[in-house]
Design an enzyme around this catalytic site. Structure first.
Site, mmCIF file in Angstrom:
data_model
loop_
_atom_site.group_PDB
_atom_site.id
_atom_site.type_symbol
_atom_site.label_atom_id
_atom_site.label_comp_id
_atom_site.label_asym_id
_atom_site.label_seq_id
_atom_site.Cartn_x
_atom_site.Cartn_y
_atom_site.Cartn_z
ATOM 1 N N LYS A 1 0.846 -1.344 -0.018
ATOM 2 C CA LYS A 1 -0.027 -0.148 0.002
ATOM 3 C C LYS A 1 0.958 1.270 -0.027
ATOM 4 O O LYS A 1 2.192 1.102 0.305
ATOM 5 C CB LYS A 1 -0.893 -0.023 1.201
ATOM 6 C CG LYS A 1 -0.152 0.068 2.541
ATOM 7 C CD LYS A 1 -0.998 -0.261 3.720
ATOM 8 C CE LYS A 1 -0.234 -0.176 5.082
ATOM 9 N NZ LYS A 1 -1.162 -0.586 6.156
ATOM 10 N N ARG B 1 -11.200 -0.321 14.323
ATOM 11 C CA ARG B 1 -11.110 0.560 13.192
ATOM 12 C C ARG B 1 -12.079 -0.206 12.285
ATOM 13 O O ARG B 1 -13.229 -0.505 12.719
ATOM 14 C CB ARG B 1 -9.870 0.433 12.722
ATOM 15 C CG ARG B 1 -9.361 1.711 11.676
ATOM 16 C CD ARG B 1 -8.027 1.938 11.405
ATOM 17 N NE ARG B 1 -7.331 0.821 10.684
ATOM 18 C CZ ARG B 1 -6.155 0.547 10.488
ATOM 19 N NH1 ARG B 1 -5.377 1.573 10.501
ATOM 20 N NH2 ARG B 1 -5.520 -0.715 9.863
ATOM 21 N N TYR C 1 16.406 29.937 6.147
ATOM 22 C CA TYR C 1 15.112 30.433 6.539
ATOM 23 C C TYR C 1 15.224 30.509 8.030
ATOM 24 O O TYR C 1 15.686 29.644 8.892
ATOM 25 C CB TYR C 1 13.893 29.850 6.278
ATOM 26 C CG TYR C 1 13.456 29.735 4.877
ATOM 27 C CD1 TYR C 1 13.208 30.896 4.330
ATOM 28 C CD2 TYR C 1 13.317 28.794 4.107
ATOM 29 C CE1 TYR C 1 13.014 31.192 2.755
ATOM 30 C CE2 TYR C 1 12.827 28.663 2.960
ATOM 31 C CZ TYR C 1 12.625 29.800 2.370
ATOM 32 O OH TYR C 1 12.107 29.943 0.893
ATOM 33 N N MET D 1 12.064 23.626 1.379
ATOM 34 C CA MET D 1 11.247 22.793 0.857
ATOM 35 C C MET D 1 11.805 21.959 -0.182
ATOM 36 O O MET D 1 11.667 20.699 -0.433
ATOM 37 C CB MET D 1 10.145 23.575 0.046
ATOM 38 C CG MET D 1 9.169 22.724 -0.509
ATOM 39 S SD MET D 1 7.813 23.592 -1.699
ATOM 40 C CE MET D 1 6.871 24.378 -0.587
HETATM 41 C C1 PLP Z 1 -0.242 -1.436 6.895
HETATM 42 C C2 PLP Z 1 -0.938 -2.878 7.171
HETATM 43 C C3 PLP Z 1 -0.183 -4.091 7.546
HETATM 44 C C4 PLP Z 1 1.417 -3.842 7.464
HETATM 45 O O1 PLP Z 1 1.667 -3.099 8.693
HETATM 46 P P1 PLP Z 1 3.374 -3.125 9.029
HETATM 47 O O2 PLP Z 1 3.363 -2.542 10.359
HETATM 48 O O3 PLP Z 1 4.169 -2.037 7.878
HETATM 49 O O4 PLP Z 1 4.101 -4.625 8.982
HETATM 50 C C5 PLP Z 1 -0.612 -4.978 7.705
HETATM 51 N N1 PLP Z 1 -2.102 -5.556 7.705
HETATM 52 C C6 PLP Z 1 -2.592 -4.357 7.317
HETATM 53 C C7 PLP Z 1 -4.453 -4.421 7.569
HETATM 54 C C8 PLP Z 1 -2.433 -2.875 7.084
HETATM 55 O O5 PLP Z 1 -3.257 -1.949 6.876
#
Ligand code: PLP
Length: 383
Positions: free
Chosen positions: A33, A131, A267, A315
């Site tokens: 992701k 969640r 800055y 930046m």
């Molecule tokens: C992001 C995520 C993971 C991975 O988490 P890490 O801490 O990076 O290993 C696993 N499962 C779900 C549902 C996630 O959203």
């Protein structure tokens, strides 16, 4: 512009192999992701599939579609409840959504039926994260509902941990409670005569600290990218897992200028030269991924030596104090974080008051990713 993120795919493969050594025969869902935590999802996904992972995990429908458009055919899990508008795309790209409730299952079923497909889904149980996921006491009726949906196939059941990355006694106990709750709930689903499919729970913290959470599959993200959200405790029954950071952020020196004692740099004028010195202007700033909150607390590796960042990180640029005498040249390359003990995304995160996840995710799209399976020579002086 020579700012670039070097992505060491050989290290990614090495890290996946280390995870395999740890978990034995259980499967891996490589979490890609957020553009593979900034590393580039298609390239990371391909390398991970070649290294033998079973499936890939993303959050948005668009991320899943991106993998398919890049020719990736491995199963793709969607760790979210995408908006109903996106369900057609989920079906078209053969993605596997998580289901937390009956109404979402019903919408998926309707659309899958219209498309004349059997859509694989995973049931998500909320065991303490609060969640996504259904309450444990709702899991059996949700599983029964999915089983009754002719166009859905319950291919897996999952949960997610809130504090698996902590060795504090209370947190370890909380994770054990989540694991127990998950196993108990899966037990009731099975007792109701329903096959829960592939069982998975462990994120990186779970892989590192909680063997009883490995089940049929683990879902590591950060660990694959070479960082441990937690270290094993002293009497942990496995050898500590050793991984190597995959991403390196490099920039180059676009100008070197002399600054006199007492003159300020950058800055806010928060830094003044303690003596006459040489300041190198580096082609990376907070928009490139060098957090502004690390101003005054970070350094660059140039020509094999560390030099402090002088003043505010801007930046697009930052300034480095090379000292009075220097053999560093214009256009030499500077490493801003990599796989060095003191110079990596975890130590940078500590300096910036954040976590390594955020460091690699925040390397801007404008920074080209350079993929390699070996060393990449530095411009200018040897490191
Ligand atoms: C992001 C995520 C993971 C991975 O988490 P890490 O801490 O990076 O290993 C696993 N499962 C779900 C549902 C996630 O959203």
């Amino acid at each position: 512009m020579r700012t670039r993120a070097i992505i060491h795919l050989d290290r990614l493969t090495g890290n996946i192999n280390k995870i395999k050594d740890r978990i034995g025969s259980c499967k891996i869902c490589a979490v890609v992701k957020a553009d593979a935590y900034g590393h580039g999802a298609p390239q990371v996904a391909k390398a991970a599939v070649n290294a033998g992972v079973y499936c890939l995990g993303v959050v948005t429908t668009q991320e899943g579609a991106g993998l398919r458009k890049n020719g990736i055919t491995a199963p793709v899990l969607l760790f979210s409840n995408p908006h109903p508008d996106e369900i057609q795309e989920i079906i078209n790209f053969n993605l596997i959504p998580f289901i937390s409730d009956i109404s979402y299952a019903s919408i998926l079923n309707e659309q899958a039926k219209l498309a004349k497909v059997k859509l694989k889904v995973h049931l998500k149980i909320d065991t303490g994260m609060n969640r996504l996921g259904c309450k444990p006491e709702e899991a059996v009726s949700l599983a029964c509902h999915i089983a009754d949906c002719a166009a859905l196939e319950l291919a897996g059941t999952a949960t997610h941990f809130a504090v698996s990355d902590s060795i504090a006694d209370g947190d370890r106990a909380y994770t054990r409670m989540q694991i127990e709750c998950f196993k108990r709930t899966v037990g009731s689903i099975k007792s109701a005569g329903i096959d829960p499919g592939i069982l998975h729970a462990a994120n990186s913290g779970g892989v590192i600290l909680h063997p009883e959470s490995w089940l049929d599959m683990v879902r590591p993200g950060l660990l694959m990218y070479g960082y441990k959200p937690v270290e094993e405790y002293a009497d942990f029954p496995h050898k500590p897992i050793e991984v190597q950071p995959v991403m390196e952020l490099r920039a180059s020196i676009s100008l070197i200028k002399k600054v006199k004692q007492g003159e300020s740099v950058s800055y806010g004028r928060i830094w003044t030269a303690p003596e006459d010195t040489n300041i190198a202007i580096i082609t990376a700033g907070y928009s490139d991924g060098l957090p502004r909150s690390a101003s005054g607390k970070w350094k660059a590796l140039i020509g094999g030596k560390y030099y402090p960042i002088a003043g505010r990180i801007c930046m697009d640029q930052c300034c480095v104090d090379l000292g009075q005498q220097t053999d560093i040249g214009r256009w030499d390359e500077a490493v801003l974080f990599g796989s060095f003990r003191d110079l990596n995304a975890a130590t940078l995160a500590a300096a910036a008051g954040t976590i390594p996840y955020e460091i690699t995710c925040n390397v801007n799209k404008r920074v080209p990713r350079v993929y390699t399976t070996g060393d990449v020579a530095l411009y200018g002086k040897k490191q």
